[in-house]
Design a protein around this motif. Structure first.
Motif, PDB file in Angstrom:
ATOM      1  N   UNK A  60       0.859  -1.190   0.000  1.00 19.27           N
ATOM      2  CA  UNK A  60       0.000   0.000   0.000  1.00 19.27           C
ATOM      3  C   UNK A  60       0.894   1.238   0.000  1.00 19.27           C
ATOM      4  N   UNK A  61       0.798   2.021  -1.049  1.00 18.08           N
ATOM      5  CA  UNK A  61       1.652   3.197  -1.210  1.00 18.08           C
ATOM      6  C   UNK A  61       0.895   4.479  -0.894  1.00 18.08           C
ATOM      7  N   UNK A  62       1.634   5.589  -0.897  1.00 20.49           N
ATOM      8  CA  UNK A  62       0.972   6.890  -0.745  1.00 20.49           C
ATOM      9  C   UNK A  62      -0.013   7.123  -1.882  1.00 20.49           C
ATOM     10  N   UNK A  63       0.365   6.692  -3.065  1.00 18.97           N
ATOM     11  CA  UNK A  63      -0.527   6.847  -4.214  1.00 18.97           C
ATOM     12  C   UNK A  63      -1.812   6.035  -4.014  1.00 18.97           C
ATOM     13  N   UNK A  64      -1.667   4.845  -3.429  1.00 27.07           N
ATOM     14  CA  UNK A  64      -2.851   4.032  -3.131  1.00 27.07           C
ATOM     15  C   UNK A  64      -3.808   4.797  -2.235  1.00 27.07           C
ATOM     16  N   UNK A  65      -3.258   5.466  -1.226  1.00 26.58           N
ATOM     17  CA  UNK A  65      -4.107   6.196  -0.294  1.00 26.58           C
ATOM     18  C   UNK A  65      -4.715   7.436  -0.940  1.00 26.58           C
ATOM     19  N   UNK A  99      -9.968   7.634   8.575  1.00 29.46           N
ATOM     20  CA  UNK A  99      -9.308   7.662   9.878  1.00 29.46           C
ATOM     21  C   UNK A  99      -9.065   6.249  10.414  1.00 29.46           C
ATOM     22  N   UNK A 100      -9.997   5.339  10.171  1.00 28.57           N
ATOM     23  CA  UNK A 100      -9.814   3.956  10.610  1.00 28.57           C
ATOM     24  C   UNK A 100      -8.660   3.297   9.858  1.00 28.57           C
ATOM     25  N   UNK A 101      -8.584   3.537   8.551  1.00 28.93           N
ATOM     26  CA  UNK A 101      -7.476   2.977   7.769  1.00 28.93           C
ATOM     27  C   UNK A 101      -6.148   3.575   8.231  1.00 28.93           C
ATOM     28  N   UNK A 102      -6.159   4.868   8.521  1.00 29.25           N
ATOM     29  CA  UNK A 102      -4.937   5.526   9.006  1.00 29.25           C
ATOM     30  C   UNK A 102      -4.504   4.949  10.350  1.00 29.25           C
ATOM     31  N   UNK A 103      -5.462   4.687  11.230  1.00 24.19           N
ATOM     32  CA  UNK A 103      -5.140   4.107  12.536  1.00 24.19           C
ATOM     33  C   UNK A 103      -4.553   2.711  12.376  1.00 24.19           C
ATOM     34  N   UNK A 104      -5.080   1.965  11.423  1.00 30.04           N
ATOM     35  CA  UNK A 104      -4.542   0.625  11.163  1.00 30.04           C
ATOM     36  C   UNK A 104      -3.077   0.699  10.736  1.00 30.04           C
ATOM     37  N   UNK A 105      -2.747   1.623   9.853  1.00 28.52           N
ATOM     38  CA  UNK A 105      -1.358   1.722   9.393  1.00 28.52           C
ATOM     39  C   UNK A 105      -0.435   2.288  10.471  1.00 28.52           C
ATOM     40  N   UNK A 106      -0.978   3.074  11.395  1.00 30.54           N
ATOM     41  CA  UNK A 106      -0.186   3.490  12.542  1.00 30.54           C
ATOM     42  C   UNK A 106       0.236   2.266  13.351  1.00 30.54           C
ATOM     43  N   UNK A 107      -0.703   1.349  13.512  1.00 29.37           N
ATOM     44  CA  UNK A 107      -0.398   0.084  14.200  1.00 29.37           C
ATOM     45  C   UNK A 107       0.668  -0.701  13.440  1.00 29.37           C
ATOM     46  N   UNK A 108       0.568  -0.719  12.110  1.00 32.42           N
ATOM     47  CA  UNK A 108       1.542  -1.463  11.298  1.00 32.42           C
ATOM     48  C   UNK A 108       2.950  -0.885  11.443  1.00 32.42           C
ATOM     49  N   UNK A 109       3.050   0.445  11.532  1.00 32.96           N
ATOM     50  CA  UNK A 109       4.355   1.082  11.736  1.00 32.96           C
ATOM     51  C   UNK A 109       4.910   0.703  13.109  1.00 32.96           C
ATOM     52  N   UNK A 117       3.594   5.620   7.618  1.00 29.74           N
ATOM     53  CA  UNK A 117       2.150   5.486   7.449  1.00 29.74           C
ATOM     54  C   UNK A 117       1.731   6.172   6.151  1.00 29.74           C
ATOM     55  N   UNK A 118       1.331   5.417   5.126  1.00 34.16           N
ATOM     56  CA  UNK A 118       0.974   6.043   3.847  1.00 34.16           C
ATOM     57  C   UNK A 118      -0.283   6.901   3.938  1.00 34.16           C
ATOM     58  N   UNK A 119      -1.112   6.650   4.942  1.00 33.44           N
ATOM     59  CA  UNK A 119      -2.346   7.420   5.089  1.00 33.44           C
ATOM     60  C   UNK A 119      -2.109   8.789   5.706  1.00 33.44           C
ATOM     61  N   UNK A 121      -0.035  10.805   4.455  1.00 41.17           N
ATOM     62  CA  UNK A 121       0.430  11.607   3.327  1.00 41.17           C
ATOM     63  C   UNK A 121      -0.524  12.779   3.125  1.00 41.17           C
ATOM     64  N   UNK A 122      -0.029  14.015   3.252  1.00 39.19           N
ATOM     65  CA  UNK A 122      -0.884  15.199   3.204  1.00 39.19           C
ATOM     66  C   UNK A 122      -1.673  15.322   1.906  1.00 39.19           C
ATOM     67  N   UNK A 123      -1.043  15.116   0.723  1.00 33.22           N
ATOM     68  CA  UNK A 123      -1.838  15.203  -0.521  1.00 33.22           C
ATOM     69  C   UNK A 123      -3.003  14.225  -0.560  1.00 33.22           C
ATOM     70  N   UNK A 124      -2.822  13.048   0.046  1.00 31.77           N
ATOM     71  CA  UNK A 124      -3.924  12.076   0.089  1.00 31.77           C
ATOM     72  C   UNK A 124      -5.053  12.595   0.965  1.00 31.77           C
ATOM     73  N   UNK A 125      -4.711  13.139   2.127  1.00 35.40           N
ATOM     74  CA  UNK A 125      -5.740  13.637   3.044  1.00 35.40           C
ATOM     75  C   UNK A 125      -6.477  14.833   2.455  1.00 35.40           C
ATOM     76  N   UNK A 126      -5.785  15.586   1.589  1.00 38.59           N
ATOM     77  CA  UNK A 126      -6.433  16.733   0.949  1.00 38.59           C
ATOM     78  C   UNK A 126      -7.476  16.315  -0.078  1.00 38.59           C
ATOM     79  N   UNK A 127      -7.440  15.051  -0.516  1.00 40.27           N
ATOM     80  CA  UNK A 127      -8.426  14.547  -1.473  1.00 40.27           C
ATOM     81  C   UNK A 127      -9.746  14.172  -0.807  1.00 40.27           C
ATOM     82  N   UNK A 128      -9.758  14.115   0.518  1.00 41.28           N
ATOM     83  CA  UNK A 128     -10.981  13.733   1.230  1.00 41.28           C
ATOM     84  C   UNK A 128     -12.040  14.825   1.095  1.00 41.28           C
ATOM     85  N   UNK A 129     -13.325  14.461   1.077  1.00 44.69           N
ATOM     86  CA  UNK A 129     -14.386  15.472   0.989  1.00 44.69           C
ATOM     87  C   UNK A 129     -14.548  16.218   2.297  1.00 44.69           C
TER      88      UNK A 129
END
Length: 398
Positions: A60-65, A99-109, A117-119, A121-129
């Motif tokens: 799972x990459x930053x681009x994926x997120x 946020x749940x996916x981001x929390x999961x990757x925090x656990x993975x780190x 944590x790829x989630x 990534x600021x550009x990814x979070x800026x894509x959220x509505x």
């Protein structure tokens, strides 16, 4: 105690296994049962969404997120376009899922399954509505009688002119008129009439589902009950029946609104006939995919819920349909609300509830509370007028 170093197995941790592990930890006493259940649901959906190439946590990459955030934004947009679209969510829900996916990757780190944590990534979070997207009831559209009349008059003239010029070749214009009439008068949901890419059970109605004599169309309802009957009023039947004569479906199982997307027709023909028909490619080249599908009575896919929104957007623009409020075009779900409103005003809440097939009467009352408030205002106005007149008379006498 020395810090645990990641093993080779950790750095190649399968994504489903890591999710299962995280959910189990959240399910421990104090971890919150509801949170764990929601996390399991959201992360399972996230895994299903990812492409097949993603197998491990590190895949799972930053681009994926960024793509996932865009996916959530599209779902929020779908909510605005059609609140009954099962793929639709509010902007706030989109943010909660992310946020749940981001929390999961925090656990993975934390456990060494990946370095960052790829989630996050600021550009990814800026894509959220925005959290408010899809939540404002003022965004809901109701086709007014004026809008409905203008839209119907335009598609009537457009279809009439096309049929006069091209006869049975005017399939698209006849289809578009039938679509507008159906949505304007049936009160049906898009996902009941058309194919929903997010629900494999919703493949669109066929001609076997249409019964003009009984005045109904049998659909898979919102409750997932097959055979629910949608009203087909007399206003819509001529447009639907004329369209059927022009379309000339080869079987009753032919979709009422088959796609005209050529690549999709080719794909359907090849997937269904490649092992059955010798020389299929030559036949496709000579006659085209639609003719081949008709010859072998292979039903093409129906148009999608997104396609009908695009059709209505295009028609409103071409016909210069006056659209009230800040809405860009007349949306399919606005037609459903408009049909219900007409029934509510003419026949009352029970008639609207039956036509819209709301299981809970309060759903209908809530949707048309503005009518009740308006009527109550008229009653109050009359009452106050009587009281004021009586008071004035008493003052004059005294």
């Amino acid at each position: 105690m020395a810090e645990r170093q990641p093993t080779d197995a950790d750095t190649h941790k399968p994504l489903p296994k890591a999710v299962e592990e995280w959910v189990q930890k959240k399910s421990k006493p104090g971890g919150g049962g509801n949170y764990a259940r929601e996390a399991d649901r959201v992360l399972t959906t996230f895994i299903d969404w990812t492409p097949d190439s993603i197998q491990t946590v590190r895949d799972v990459s930053r681009r994926t997120m960024m793509q996932y955030a865009e996916h959530l934004h599209r779902r929020a947009d779908a909510r605005v376009a059609d609140p009954d679209d099962k793929a639709g969510i509010t902007g706030r829900t989109a943010q909660q899922y992310y946020a749940l996916v981001r929390a999961f990757f925090t656990y993975c780190v934390k456990w060494g399954y990946r370095e960052e944590n790829p989630a996050e990534h600021k550009p990814a979070m800026e894509e959220l509505p925005d959290a408010s997207l899809g939540a404002d009831s003022n965004l809901q559209q109701f086709w007014s009688p004026r809008e409905r009349t203008a839209f119907i008059q335009y598609v009537d003239k457009r279809a009439h002119d096309a049929i006069s010029e091209r006869g049975s070749d005017a399939v698209e214009e006849a289809r578009d008129r039938a679509l507008v009439y159906l949505f304007a008068y049936s009160g049906a949901r898009s996902a009941e009439l058309l194919r929903d890419p997010n629900d494999s059970r919703r493949i669109g109605v066929t001609w076997a589902d249409v019964d003009p004599e009984a005045g109904v169309i049998r659909v898979l309802g919102k409750s997932q009950t097959a055979g629910e009957e949608v009203q087909l009023p007399s206003q819509a039947r001529p447009a639907v029946e004329r369209y059927r004569r022009i379309l000339d479906p080869p079987t009753e199982e032919w979709p009422v609104f088959p796609t005209r997307h050529v690549p999709s027709l080719y794909e359907c023909a090849r997937s269904e006939l490649s092992e059955r028909v010798d020389g299929l490619e030559s036949e496709l080249e000579a006659n085209g995919p639609e003719a081949v599908l008709r010859r072998y009575e292979i039903s093409p896919p129906s148009i999608t819920t997104e396609t009908v929104r695009n059709i209505f957007r295009r028609l409103c623009k071409e016909g210069e349909i006056p659209v009230e409020g800040e809405h860009e075009y007349l949306k399919p779900h606005g037609a459903r609300r408009g049909a219900g409103e007409a029934l509510y005003r003419a026949e009352g809440a029970s008639a609207a509830q039956r036509a819209l097939r709301h299981e809970d009467p309060s759903t209908t009352s809530k949707m048309y509370s503005h009518i009740e408030a308006s009527e109550q205002a008229e009653v109050a106005s009359d009452a106050f007028e009587v009281i004021d007149e009586q008071t004035t008379t008493e003052d004059d006498v005294s």
